[in-house]
Design a protein around this motif. Structure first.
Motif, PDB file in Angstrom:
ATOM      1  N   MET A  58     -25.350  17.381 -71.885  1.00 32.48           N
ATOM      2  CA  MET A  58     -25.356  16.225 -71.008  1.00 32.48           C
ATOM      3  C   MET A  58     -26.141  15.086 -71.647  1.00 32.48           C
ATOM      4  SD  MET A  58     -23.679  17.434 -68.420  1.00 32.48           S
ATOM      5  CE  MET A  58     -24.008  16.900 -66.775  1.00 32.48           C
ATOM      6  N   VAL A  59     -25.707  13.851 -71.344  1.00 32.97           N
ATOM      7  CA  VAL A  59     -26.338  12.653 -71.881  1.00 32.97           C
ATOM      8  C   VAL A  59     -26.820  11.807 -70.705  1.00 32.97           C
ATOM      9  CG1 VAL A  59     -25.947  10.573 -73.253  1.00 32.97           C
ATOM     10  CG2 VAL A  59     -24.763  12.680 -73.839  1.00 32.97           C
ATOM     11  N   GLY A 155      -3.853  10.576 -64.206  1.00 37.43           N
ATOM     12  CA  GLY A 155      -4.904   9.698 -63.733  1.00 37.43           C
ATOM     13  C   GLY A 155      -6.024   9.574 -64.754  1.00 37.43           C
ATOM     14  N   MET A 156      -6.988   8.718 -64.439  1.00 37.46           N
ATOM     15  CA  MET A 156      -8.140   8.541 -65.329  1.00 37.46           C
ATOM     16  C   MET A 156      -8.894   9.867 -65.453  1.00 37.46           C
ATOM     17  SD  MET A 156      -9.487   4.809 -64.053  1.00 37.46           S
ATOM     18  CE  MET A 156     -10.862   4.718 -65.175  1.00 37.46           C
ATOM     19  N   ASP A 157      -9.532  10.055 -66.577  1.00 35.89           N
ATOM     20  CA  ASP A 157     -10.199  11.327 -66.854  1.00 35.89           C
ATOM     21  C   ASP A 157     -11.585  11.378 -66.210  1.00 35.89           C
ATOM     22  OD1 ASP A 157      -8.090  12.340 -68.472  1.00 35.89           O
ATOM     23  OD2 ASP A 157      -8.761  11.038 -70.093  1.00 35.89           O
ATOM     24  N   PRO A 158     -11.776  12.308 -65.251  1.00 38.33           N
ATOM     25  CA  PRO A 158     -13.108  12.471 -64.677  1.00 38.33           C
ATOM     26  C   PRO A 158     -14.003  13.238 -65.641  1.00 38.33           C
ATOM     27  CG  PRO A 158     -11.599  14.051 -63.707  1.00 38.33           C
ATOM     28  CD  PRO A 158     -10.799  13.192 -64.646  1.00 38.33           C
ATOM     29  N   LEU A 159     -15.285  12.966 -65.575  1.00 39.40           N
ATOM     30  CA  LEU A 159     -16.252  13.648 -66.427  1.00 39.40           C
ATOM     31  C   LEU A 159     -17.278  14.357 -65.551  1.00 39.40           C
ATOM     32  CD1 LEU A 159     -16.817  10.831 -69.073  1.00 39.40           C
ATOM     33  CD2 LEU A 159     -15.436  12.895 -69.338  1.00 39.40           C
ATOM     34  N   GLU A 160     -17.751  15.469 -66.040  1.00 35.79           N
ATOM     35  CA  GLU A 160     -18.777  16.225 -65.332  1.00 35.79           C
ATOM     36  C   GLU A 160     -20.072  15.425 -65.326  1.00 35.79           C
ATOM     37  OE1 GLU A 160     -21.283  20.320 -66.131  1.00 35.79           O
ATOM     38  OE2 GLU A 160     -19.273  20.136 -66.986  1.00 35.79           O
ATOM     39  N   GLU A 167     -31.877  10.352 -62.174  1.00 38.06           N
ATOM     40  CA  GLU A 167     -31.100   9.863 -63.321  1.00 38.06           C
ATOM     41  C   GLU A 167     -29.721  10.495 -63.313  1.00 38.06           C
ATOM     42  OE1 GLU A 167     -33.641  11.069 -66.551  1.00 38.06           O
ATOM     43  OE2 GLU A 167     -34.623   9.126 -66.581  1.00 38.06           O
ATOM     44  N   VAL A 168     -28.742   9.746 -63.802  1.00 36.82           N
ATOM     45  CA  VAL A 168     -27.370  10.255 -63.888  1.00 36.82           C
ATOM     46  C   VAL A 168     -27.135  10.785 -65.298  1.00 36.82           C
ATOM     47  CG1 VAL A 168     -24.926   9.690 -63.666  1.00 36.82           C
ATOM     48  CG2 VAL A 168     -26.600   8.575 -62.174  1.00 36.82           C
ATOM     49  N   TRP A 169     -26.773  12.057 -65.373  1.00 36.14           N
ATOM     50  CA  TRP A 169     -26.480  12.726 -66.640  1.00 36.14           C
ATOM     51  C   TRP A 169     -24.992  13.054 -66.673  1.00 36.14           C
ATOM     52  CZ3 TRP A 169     -30.210  14.052 -70.389  1.00 36.14           C
ATOM     53  CH2 TRP A 169     -31.515  13.716 -70.044  1.00 36.14           C
ATOM     54  N   VAL A 170     -24.338  12.749 -67.801  1.00 35.04           N
ATOM     55  CA  VAL A 170     -22.894  12.909 -67.933  1.00 35.04           C
ATOM     56  C   VAL A 170     -22.586  13.773 -69.150  1.00 35.04           C
ATOM     57  CG1 VAL A 170     -20.720  11.680 -68.336  1.00 35.04           C
ATOM     58  CG2 VAL A 170     -22.466  10.668 -66.863  1.00 35.04           C
ATOM     59  N   LYS A 171     -21.613  14.664 -68.982  1.00 36.46           N
ATOM     60  CA  LYS A 171     -21.100  15.402 -70.143  1.00 36.46           C
ATOM     61  C   LYS A 171     -19.927  14.582 -70.676  1.00 36.46           C
ATOM     62  CE  LYS A 171     -19.491  19.710 -71.948  1.00 36.46           C
ATOM     63  NZ  LYS A 171     -19.210  21.109 -71.726  1.00 36.46           N
ATOM     64  N   PHE A 172     -20.223  13.763 -71.694  1.00 38.84           N
ATOM     65  CA  PHE A 172     -19.215  12.838 -72.216  1.00 38.84           C
ATOM     66  C   PHE A 172     -18.310  13.559 -73.202  1.00 38.84           C
ATOM     67  CE2 PHE A 172     -17.514   9.581 -74.998  1.00 38.84           C
ATOM     68  CZ  PHE A 172     -17.034   8.679 -74.062  1.00 38.84           C
ATOM     69  N   GLN A 173     -17.004  13.356 -73.018  1.00 41.85           N
ATOM     70  CA  GLN A 173     -16.021  13.901 -73.957  1.00 41.85           C
ATOM     71  C   GLN A 173     -14.768  13.043 -73.908  1.00 41.85           C
ATOM     72  OE1 GLN A 173     -15.078  17.931 -72.879  1.00 41.85           O
ATOM     73  NE2 GLN A 173     -14.805  17.447 -70.744  1.00 41.85           N
ATOM     74  N   ASN A 174     -13.991  13.114 -74.962  1.00 42.99           N
ATOM     75  CA  ASN A 174     -12.736  12.383 -75.037  1.00 42.99           C
ATOM     76  C   ASN A 174     -11.584  13.349 -74.797  1.00 42.99           C
ATOM     77  OD1 ASN A 174     -13.684   9.711 -75.699  1.00 42.99           O
ATOM     78  ND2 ASN A 174     -14.313  10.565 -77.660  1.00 42.99           N
ATOM     79  N   PHE A 175     -10.443  12.785 -74.377  1.00 47.10           N
ATOM     80  CA  PHE A 175      -9.278  13.598 -74.071  1.00 47.10           C
ATOM     81  C   PHE A 175      -8.068  13.068 -74.829  1.00 47.10           C
ATOM     82  CE2 PHE A 175     -12.159  13.919 -70.525  1.00 47.10           C
ATOM     83  CZ  PHE A 175     -12.195  15.280 -70.287  1.00 47.10           C
ATOM     84  N   ARG A 176      -7.100  13.947 -75.056  1.00 45.78           N
ATOM     85  CA  ARG A 176      -5.873  13.570 -75.757  1.00 45.78           C
ATOM     86  C   ARG A 176      -5.114  12.528 -74.942  1.00 45.78           C
ATOM     87  NH1 ARG A 176      -2.435  18.402 -77.551  1.00 45.78           N
ATOM     88  NH2 ARG A 176      -4.159  18.511 -79.031  1.00 45.78           N
TER      89      ARG A 176
END
Length: 185
Positions: A58-59, A155-160, A167-176
């Motif tokens: 998480m970031v 639809g748009m890609d949701p992220l965890e 603080e807001v922590w996000v597991k950032f990743q890209n999708f095909r």
């Protein structure tokens, strides 16, 4: 009378013993160095292979208090630490996300990249939704496709995401892109 050899201890015995001990010590130390140096050299060479299975966690993206209570989404850059084979670079922009407050301690996070061809999606406050300027895809606030004629395959890609200690922590990743299935790359 013939002279007999002397049976007294010779001066050469301690010298021979010292020579033997020093030769054996040199052989043992040389052998250890010969073995240890290549093994130690393998660690930096194999290190990228060892790290290949690591996953990014998480970031931290923003403070929860920075999100409007009205639920209007805000765009935030995602800064992460990039680690390649031997280098580590801190605070590198790796993308951006829309974060929307959905409750007292919950958020919705959407990737800002259009799933159609990867254009940057903008937020339209007047229309209360997202819009991709490249091929006219439109999305609802929850990221679903708003217009059935939209060229986007999903639809748009949701992220965890989690809210932890304000603080807001996000597991950032890209999708095909261009695929109806959400496949992480």
């Amino acid at each position: 009378m013939s002279e007999r050899p002397s049976t007294a201890p010779s001066d050469t015995a301690p010298s021979d013993r010292r020579t033997f001990v020093s030769k054996v010590s040199a052989a043992v130390i040389g052998g250890l160095i010969t073995i240890a140096a290549p093994i130690a050299g393998l660690f930096p060479i194999l290190d990228p292979l060892r790290r290949r299975g690591d996953t990014r966690g998480m970031v931290r993206v923003t403070a929860f208090a920075a999100l409007p209570e009205s639920g209007e989404p805000r765009k935030f850059p995602v800064l992460d630490t990039l680690v390649d084979a031997w280098n580590r670079t801190d605070n590198v922009p790796v993308g951006s996300v829309y974060i929307q407050r959905t409750g007292d301690d919950s958020v919705r996070v959407l990737h800002t990249t259009c799933p159609h061809l990867g254009c940057s999606v903008g937020y339209n406050a007047a229309g209360r939704g997202y819009f991709c300027p490249c091929h006219k895809s439109s999305f609802a606030l929850d990221g679903t496709i708003a217009d059935p004629k939209s060229p986007s395959p999903r639809g748009m890609d949701p992220l965890e995401a989690v809210v932890r200690d304000g603080e807001v922590w996000v597991k950032f990743q890209n999708f095909r892109k261009g695929s109806p299935e959400r496949i992480a790359v």
